[in-house]
Design a protein around this motif. Structure first.
Motif, PDB file in Angstrom:
ATOM      1  N   GLU A  52       0.821  -1.209   0.000  1.00 26.08           N
ATOM      2  CA  GLU A  52       0.000   0.000   0.000  1.00 26.08           C
ATOM      3  C   GLU A  52       0.861   1.266   0.000  1.00 26.08           C
ATOM      4  O   GLU A  52       0.502   2.261  -0.613  1.00 26.08           O
ATOM      5  CB  GLU A  52      -0.939  -0.018   1.206  1.00 26.08           C
ATOM      6  CG  GLU A  52      -2.088   0.931   1.067  1.00 26.08           C
ATOM      7  CD  GLU A  52      -3.197   0.654   2.056  1.00 26.08           C
ATOM      8  OE1 GLU A  52      -4.207   1.377   1.985  1.00 26.08           O
ATOM      9  OE2 GLU A  52      -3.075  -0.264   2.890  1.00 26.08           O
ATOM     10  N   GLU A  55       1.861   3.018  -3.374  1.00 22.64           N
ATOM     11  CA  GLU A  55       0.870   3.718  -4.193  1.00 22.64           C
ATOM     12  C   GLU A  55       0.984   5.223  -3.991  1.00 22.64           C
ATOM     13  O   GLU A  55       1.375   5.668  -2.928  1.00 22.64           O
ATOM     14  CB  GLU A  55      -0.540   3.251  -3.839  1.00 22.64           C
ATOM     15  CG  GLU A  55      -0.823   1.818  -4.193  1.00 22.64           C
ATOM     16  CD  GLU A  55      -0.776   1.501  -5.673  1.00 22.64           C
ATOM     17  OE1 GLU A  55      -0.667   2.424  -6.507  1.00 22.64           O
ATOM     18  OE2 GLU A  55      -0.843   0.328  -6.020  1.00 22.64           O
ATOM     19  N   TYR A  89      -3.159  -1.456  -4.735  1.00 24.39           N
ATOM     20  CA  TYR A  89      -4.015  -0.532  -3.989  1.00 24.39           C
ATOM     21  C   TYR A  89      -4.164   0.775  -4.761  1.00 24.39           C
ATOM     22  O   TYR A  89      -3.789   1.840  -4.278  1.00 24.39           O
ATOM     23  CB  TYR A  89      -3.400  -0.247  -2.611  1.00 24.39           C
ATOM     24  CG  TYR A  89      -3.094  -1.495  -1.828  1.00 24.39           C
ATOM     25  CD1 TYR A  89      -4.044  -2.038  -0.981  1.00 24.39           C
ATOM     26  CD2 TYR A  89      -1.861  -2.136  -1.943  1.00 24.39           C
ATOM     27  CE1 TYR A  89      -3.774  -3.191  -0.254  1.00 24.39           C
ATOM     28  CE2 TYR A  89      -1.584  -3.281  -1.220  1.00 24.39           C
ATOM     29  CZ  TYR A  89      -2.533  -3.804  -0.380  1.00 24.39           C
ATOM     30  OH  TYR A  89      -2.269  -4.952   0.324  1.00 24.39           O
ATOM     31  N   ARG A 132      -5.525  -7.219   0.478  1.00 25.83           N
ATOM     32  CA  ARG A 132      -6.403  -6.175  -0.050  1.00 25.83           C
ATOM     33  C   ARG A 132      -7.857  -6.622   0.048  1.00 25.83           C
ATOM     34  O   ARG A 132      -8.731  -5.864   0.447  1.00 25.83           O
ATOM     35  CB  ARG A 132      -6.036  -5.873  -1.496  1.00 25.83           C
ATOM     36  CG  ARG A 132      -6.969  -4.879  -2.136  1.00 25.83           C
ATOM     37  CD  ARG A 132      -6.530  -4.575  -3.561  1.00 25.83           C
ATOM     38  NE  ARG A 132      -7.578  -3.829  -4.201  1.00 25.83           N
ATOM     39  CZ  ARG A 132      -7.955  -4.009  -5.432  1.00 25.83           C
ATOM     40  NH1 ARG A 132      -7.368  -4.887  -6.195  1.00 25.83           N
ATOM     41  NH2 ARG A 132      -8.915  -3.287  -5.952  1.00 25.83           N
TER      42      ARG A 132
END
Length: 143
Positions: A52, A55, A89, A132
């Motif tokens: 994550e 991103e 993500y 996720r």
């Protein structure tokens, strides 16, 4: 070994050359340059960890690589890259861009396969990140 930045910069330069070739009406050269560019952009994305914290860099790189593959008429490859971009993500805007690219690719693949008389699954198989899925299920945000 090349860094993400070096690979991305090569991809950007090639994409710009592809754009110039396309504007000059040389679609064959534009496609070849776009293919070379997506290869560099895809390599750059593959070097970024699927976490994550990576991103929006990761999904943007895959989105860019997928778009370049599409421009190079590598629709199956573009779909595979979109799947990779969606398996992380991605922020909402990038997610929407990736979904739009899926639709564009499916239309092209359907037309191409119809012309060739073949029927195959259009979307590549991929396994989304279980973390996720668990997180989205807990948050109630899955699509």
């Amino acid at each position: 070994m090349s860094t993400v930045r070096e690979l991305h910069d090569k991809a950007v330069n090639l994409a710009q050359l592809a754009l110039v070739a396309r504007e000059k009406g040389d679609s064959e050269k534009a496609e070849a340059l776009a293919i070379e560019a997506y290869e560099y952009e895809s390599q750059a994305a593959d070097l970024v960890s699927n976490e994550e914290q990576s991103e929006p860099t990761l999904s943007i790189l895959y989105s860019s690589a997928a778009s370049l593959a599409y421009q190079g008429r590598k629709f199956d490859v573009a779909l595979q890259l979109v799947a990779k971009g969606l398996s992380g993500y991605p922020p909402p805007q990038v997610k929407e861009e990736l979904k739009a690219l899926i639709e564009q690719c499916i239309r092209k693949v359907k037309g191409k396969r119809k012309a060739e008389g073949k029927r195959k699954d259009l979307l590549p198989s991929y396994t989304p990140d279980p973390r996720r899925i668990k997180r989205e299920h807990a948050e109630g945000t899955s699509d």
